[in-house]
Design a protein around this motif. Structure first.
Motif, PDB file in Angstrom:
ATOM      1  N   ASN A 115       0.857  -1.148  -0.113  1.00 46.63           N
ATOM      2  CA  ASN A 115       0.096   0.016   0.064  1.00 46.63           C
ATOM      3  C   ASN A 115       0.857   1.124  -0.084  1.00 46.63           C
ATOM      4  OD1 ASN A 115      -2.135  -1.701   2.083  1.00 46.63           O
ATOM      5  ND2 ASN A 115      -2.977  -1.001   0.258  1.00 46.63           N
ATOM      6  N   GLY A 116       0.472   2.103  -0.671  1.00 54.27           N
ATOM      7  CA  GLY A 116       1.338   3.444  -0.721  1.00 54.27           C
ATOM      8  C   GLY A 116       2.609   3.365  -1.424  1.00 54.27           C
ATOM      9  N   GLY A 163       2.876   3.558  -4.725  1.00 53.15           N
ATOM     10  CA  GLY A 163       2.821   4.381  -5.919  1.00 53.15           C
ATOM     11  C   GLY A 163       2.374   3.850  -7.233  1.00 53.15           C
ATOM     12  N   LYS A 164       1.655   2.719  -7.102  1.00 54.87           N
ATOM     13  CA  LYS A 164       1.165   2.037  -8.352  1.00 54.87           C
ATOM     14  C   LYS A 164      -0.315   2.861  -8.899  1.00 54.87           C
ATOM     15  CE  LYS A 164      -0.251  -1.651  -5.425  1.00 54.87           C
ATOM     16  NZ  LYS A 164       0.202  -1.087  -4.228  1.00 54.87           N
ATOM     17  N   SER A 165      -1.139   3.261  -8.095  1.00 49.71           N
ATOM     18  CA  SER A 165      -2.164   4.112  -8.883  1.00 49.71           C
ATOM     19  C   SER A 165      -1.587   5.394  -9.305  1.00 49.71           C
ATOM     20  CB  SER A 165      -3.215   4.286  -7.930  1.00 49.71           C
ATOM     21  OG  SER A 165      -3.818   3.007  -7.353  1.00 49.71           O
ATOM     22  N   THR A 166      -0.641   5.888  -8.559  1.00 46.14           N
ATOM     23  CA  THR A 166       0.128   7.182  -9.289  1.00 46.14           C
ATOM     24  C   THR A 166       0.804   6.950 -10.601  1.00 46.14           C
ATOM     25  OG1 THR A 166       0.150   7.931  -6.793  1.00 46.14           O
ATOM     26  CG2 THR A 166       1.531   9.120  -8.552  1.00 46.14           C
ATOM     27  N   HIS A 168      -3.945  -6.190  -6.069  1.00 44.35           N
ATOM     28  CA  HIS A 168      -3.439  -6.728  -4.935  1.00 44.35           C
ATOM     29  C   HIS A 168      -3.426  -8.228  -4.846  1.00 44.35           C
ATOM     30  CE1 HIS A 168      -3.923  -2.642  -3.361  1.00 44.35           C
ATOM     31  NE2 HIS A 168      -2.523  -3.078  -2.873  1.00 44.35           N
TER      32      HIS A 168
END
Ligand SMILES: Nc1ncnc2c1ncn2[C@@H]1O[C@H](COP(=O)(O)OP(=O)(O)OP(=O)(O)O)[C@@H](O)[C@H]1O
Length: 273
Positions: free
Chosen positions: A91-92, A94-97, A234
């Motif tokens: 989590n966090g 940077g995947k979505s970013t 995930h």
């Protein structure tokens, strides 16, 4: 399936691996030393109580402080035609970013993204209109993707069939849909045309087992015509079944990029997931 050259695993402090260029394949997305920085206003000014607000006034700090979040830190890679790339990480990381940046929705603070053709981001939050019926959203979604009214009419039945909603729901406002139903319809709409670069952000996470099987088959079909497909998930099984290559992000940096099985094995070993 063309072989993807593997990069060595690096530790957190080490520089990221060199990009290996395969001159025999057609590049579709080139990400070059990409840095994405979010600016969060109001952060760092305490808990936002009346007392902290008063202190700000007394110190004449009219503007709340600004904090920078460096979400993607010097990421570089080349995606080739036919690649289906899974993007994994905790989590966090940077995947979505990264996906939003490839879609052109976030400006790079440094570096750049070059794509051949138009990237389409299919996320759980894809912009459909909740107050409109599924029917209307299909039409608007298809037109927004650049299909002509004739093409939209021709694709309509296929989309409804693929979304496989409960009878009658296609005429109801999307606000009455469960999150799984909404995700299925969004996926069905997006899958109605071929995309140069298709970016899928957890879109399949809410579907049931049967829908996941069908969407996997659909992604494979889209892959044949698409330039490149990126999938953030995930669920590692899903990535393993769908992707020929995996990029592992760790605190905004590429930790490993290569063959799906090898990257997932290394990730599982490192994170215990
Ligand atoms: N709109 C935003 N404003 C400020 N910071 C953000 C914003 N979106 C994400 N971030 C921060 O950027 C970093 C990367 O977030 P991102 O959502 O890309 O991670 P992720 O790997 O997709 O996470 P997850 O697995 O939880 O979905 C995190 O530190 C997050 O807090």
């Amino acid at each position: 399936m063309a072989e993807v050259k593997e990069r060595a695993r690096v530790s957190d402090s080490a520089p990221q691996p060199q990009v290996v260029i395969d001159p025999t394949r057609e590049p579709i997305v080139v990400v070059d030393d990409l840095h994405i920085v979010y600016r969060v206003y109001g952060a760092g000014g305490g808990k936002g109580t009346a007392a902290t607000a008063l202190m700000r006034v007394l110190r004449r700090q009219n503007r709340p402080q600004m904090k920078e979040v460096h979400a993607v830190r010097g990421v570089s890679f080349v995606a080739y035609r036919g690649d289906a790339i899974g993007v994994i990480g905790t989590n966090g990381s940077g995947k979505s970013t990264l996906l939003k940046a490839i879609a052109g929705l976030l400006p790079p603070a440094r570096g750049g993204v070059y794509t051949q053709g138009q990237p389409s981001l299919l996320g759980v939050n894809a912009a459909l209109m909740r107050e409109l019926s599924g029917e209307r959203n299909i039409v608007l979604g298809c037109l927004a993707m650049g299909l002509t009214p004739e093409e939209t009419r021709a694709k309509y039945d296929e989309i409804v069939k693929f979304a496989d909603l409960k009878p009658g729901f296609i005429q109801y406002p999307m606000s009455t849909y469960s999150s799984g139903m909404g995700a299925r319809l969004r996926f069905a709409i997006a899958a109605a045309r071929t995309h140069d670069v298709l970016l899928i952000d957890e879109a399949l996470a809410t579907g049931d087992a049967k829908f996941k099987r069908r969407s996997k088959a659909k992604i494979n079909e889209l892959r044949k015509d698409a330039g490149a497909v990126f999938l953030v998930a995930h669920n590692l099984d899903q990535v393993e079944e769908t992707c020929n290559r995996v990029i592992w992000l760790d605190e905004g940096r590429i930790r490993m990029d290569g063959d799906t099985k090898e990257v997932i094995a290394a990730y599982t070993e490192a994170t215990g997931k």
